[in-house]
Design a protein around this motif. Structure first.
Motif, PDB file in Angstrom:
ATOM      1  N   UNK A 104       1.096  -1.489   0.080  1.00 56.88           N
ATOM      2  CA  UNK A 104      -0.198  -0.222   0.145  1.00 56.88           C
ATOM      3  C   UNK A 104       0.638   1.287   0.144  1.00 56.88           C
ATOM      4  N   UNK A 105       0.416   2.597  -0.821  1.00 59.56           N
ATOM      5  CA  UNK A 105       1.382   3.635  -0.270  1.00 59.56           C
ATOM      6  C   UNK A 105       1.406   4.161   0.972  1.00 59.56           C
ATOM      7  N   UNK A 106       1.905   5.272   1.654  1.00 62.32           N
ATOM      8  CA  UNK A 106       2.000   5.974   2.878  1.00 62.32           C
ATOM      9  C   UNK A 106       0.516   5.916   2.919  1.00 62.32           C
ATOM     10  N   UNK A 107       0.390   6.361   4.105  1.00 61.32           N
ATOM     11  CA  UNK A 107      -0.535   6.286   4.182  1.00 61.32           C
ATOM     12  C   UNK A 107      -0.805   8.072   5.764  1.00 61.32           C
ATOM     13  N   UNK A 108      -2.090   7.988   5.747  1.00 62.83           N
ATOM     14  CA  UNK A 108      -1.868   9.064   6.877  1.00 62.83           C
ATOM     15  C   UNK A 108      -3.228   8.769   8.436  1.00 62.83           C
ATOM     16  N   UNK A 123      -6.301   6.816   5.854  1.00 64.94           N
ATOM     17  CA  UNK A 123      -7.016   7.519   4.528  1.00 64.94           C
ATOM     18  C   UNK A 123      -6.000   6.013   3.050  1.00 64.94           C
ATOM     19  N   UNK A 124      -5.681   5.418   2.724  1.00 69.69           N
ATOM     20  CA  UNK A 124      -4.952   4.440   1.734  1.00 69.69           C
ATOM     21  C   UNK A 124      -5.444   3.192   2.377  1.00 69.69           C
ATOM     22  N   UNK A 125      -6.666   2.893   3.358  1.00 66.62           N
ATOM     23  CA  UNK A 125      -7.465   1.814   3.258  1.00 66.62           C
ATOM     24  C   UNK A 125      -6.534   0.430   4.167  1.00 66.62           C
ATOM     25  N   UNK A 126      -5.926   0.716   5.104  1.00 64.75           N
ATOM     26  CA  UNK A 126      -4.777  -0.237   6.272  1.00 64.75           C
ATOM     27  C   UNK A 126      -5.802   0.283   7.023  1.00 64.75           C
ATOM     28  N   UNK A 127      -5.537  -0.932   7.707  1.00 66.83           N
ATOM     29  CA  UNK A 127      -6.144  -1.357   8.779  1.00 66.83           C
ATOM     30  C   UNK A 127      -5.314  -1.806   9.644  1.00 66.83           C
ATOM     31  N   UNK A 128      -5.391  -1.199  11.251  1.00 69.11           N
ATOM     32  CA  UNK A 128      -4.481  -1.949  12.272  1.00 69.11           C
ATOM     33  C   UNK A 128      -4.885  -1.871  14.008  1.00 69.11           C
ATOM     34  N   UNK A 129      -4.134  -3.045  13.927  1.00 66.15           N
ATOM     35  CA  UNK A 129      -5.445  -3.467  15.225  1.00 66.15           C
ATOM     36  C   UNK A 129      -4.389  -3.299  16.206  1.00 66.15           C
ATOM     37  N   UNK A 130      -4.244  -2.023  16.892  1.00 66.05           N
ATOM     38  CA  UNK A 130      -2.536  -1.741  17.534  1.00 66.05           C
ATOM     39  C   UNK A 130      -3.309  -1.782  19.454  1.00 66.05           C
ATOM     40  N   UNK A 131      -4.404  -1.992  19.941  1.00 64.99           N
ATOM     41  CA  UNK A 131      -4.520  -1.703  21.771  1.00 64.99           C
ATOM     42  C   UNK A 131      -5.796  -2.312  22.005  1.00 64.99           C
ATOM     43  N   UNK A 132      -5.419  -2.952  23.006  1.00 70.70           N
ATOM     44  CA  UNK A 132      -7.332  -3.282  23.062  1.00 70.70           C
ATOM     45  C   UNK A 132      -7.472  -3.215  25.097  1.00 70.70           C
ATOM     46  N   UNK A 133      -9.028  -2.504  25.297  1.00 66.82           N
ATOM     47  CA  UNK A 133      -9.287  -1.338  25.824  1.00 66.82           C
ATOM     48  C   UNK A 133      -9.621  -2.687  27.138  1.00 66.82           C
ATOM     49  N   UNK A 134      -8.986  -2.950  28.559  1.00 66.60           N
ATOM     50  CA  UNK A 134      -9.004  -3.969  29.657  1.00 66.60           C
ATOM     51  C   UNK A 134     -10.058  -3.084  30.452  1.00 66.60           C
ATOM     52  N   UNK A 135     -10.473  -4.806  30.975  1.00 67.33           N
ATOM     53  CA  UNK A 135     -11.704  -4.642  32.037  1.00 67.33           C
ATOM     54  C   UNK A 135     -11.731  -5.002  33.539  1.00 67.33           C
ATOM     55  N   UNK A 136     -11.946  -4.172  34.113  1.00 73.38           N
ATOM     56  CA  UNK A 136     -11.223  -4.776  35.462  1.00 73.38           C
ATOM     57  C   UNK A 136     -12.423  -5.178  36.349  1.00 73.38           C
ATOM     58  N   UNK A 137     -12.373  -6.049  37.166  1.00 71.69           N
ATOM     59  CA  UNK A 137     -13.015  -6.356  38.057  1.00 71.69           C
ATOM     60  C   UNK A 137     -12.373  -6.627  39.312  1.00 71.69           C
TER      61      UNK A 137
END
Length: 211
Positions: free
Chosen positions: A91-95, A112-126
């Motif tokens: 893919x070309x460079x994207x913002x 904006x180049x169509x790329x999708x990347x999962x980076x983080x996960x929101x934790x839940x606390x008990x």
């Protein structure tokens, strides 16, 4: 006389130089299965029988260059590389554009180049005792001895529930029931004030009778 002459020439990888031995890419590695040191002559010895009434032989040598050096016989046909074509597989460079949060708390960054990347996960606390948490400003809570040690989990794990993204937190109060209680309290107050007023009138009438 020479019949069925066969020479097997093995070359080093056409693209990569050998940084350990110093052999250059495309150079001769071995002749008829016999390897030579880098820089040594790559010569193939051959004995020729000329036949005739008195057989005559002669030793010959095929000079093919040097082992490991780009001399004479090589896999390369020139010193330049001609670029013919290329096919893009990326893919070309994207913002950064925005992000999405799924029910398991995974935060996916969209570009904006169509790329999708999962980076983080929101934790839940008990906590073992939610009622033991200490209220803080900003609708926040802090741990106490009574609340117990926090236990961090992923959404949907160990009964933590799921995350609803792009939603506003709603109140857990039944508005209709609370308004009903408010009206009942107001009516009871009005009724009590009327009782007090009636008692006051009776007292005044009694005082007038005494006079």
């Amino acid at each position: 006389m020479v019949k069925n002459l066969s020479i097997t020439v093995d070359y080093y990888n056409v693209n990569v130089d050998n940084t350990i031995t110093g052999a250059k890419a495309g150079s001769i590695k071995s002749l008829n299965g016999v390897s030579g040191a880098v820089g040594s002559a790559a010569t193939l010895p051959l004995t020729v029988n000329f036949g005739g009434g008195t057989p005559t032989t002669q030793a010959l040598g095929f000079e093919l260059g040097s082992f490991g050096l780009p001399e004479q016989t090589t896999m390369f046909t020139g010193t330049d590389v001609n670029f013919i074509s290329a096919q893009q597989d990326g893919l070309p460079p994207g913002s950064f554009r925005n992000l999405d949060i799924d029910t398991f708390g995974n935060i996916t960054l969209n570009f904006d180049n169509g790329a999708r990347k999962t980076e983080f996960q929101v934790p839940l606390v008990q906590f073992s005792n939610y009622n033991g948490l200490q209220p803080q400003n900003g609708n926040a809570f802090s741990t106490t001895v009574a609340s117990g040690t926090p236990s961090i989990h992923s959404a949907g794990d160990n009964g933590t529930g799921t995350i609803i993204a792009s939603s506003v937190e709603g109140a857990d109060v039944d508005i209709a029931a609370e308004f009903t209680k408010l009206i009942q309290t107001q009516r009871a107050y009005e009724a009590n004030t009327k009782v007090i007023t009636a008692v006051n009138d009776l007292l005044q009438q009694t005082n007038n009778l005494i006079r």
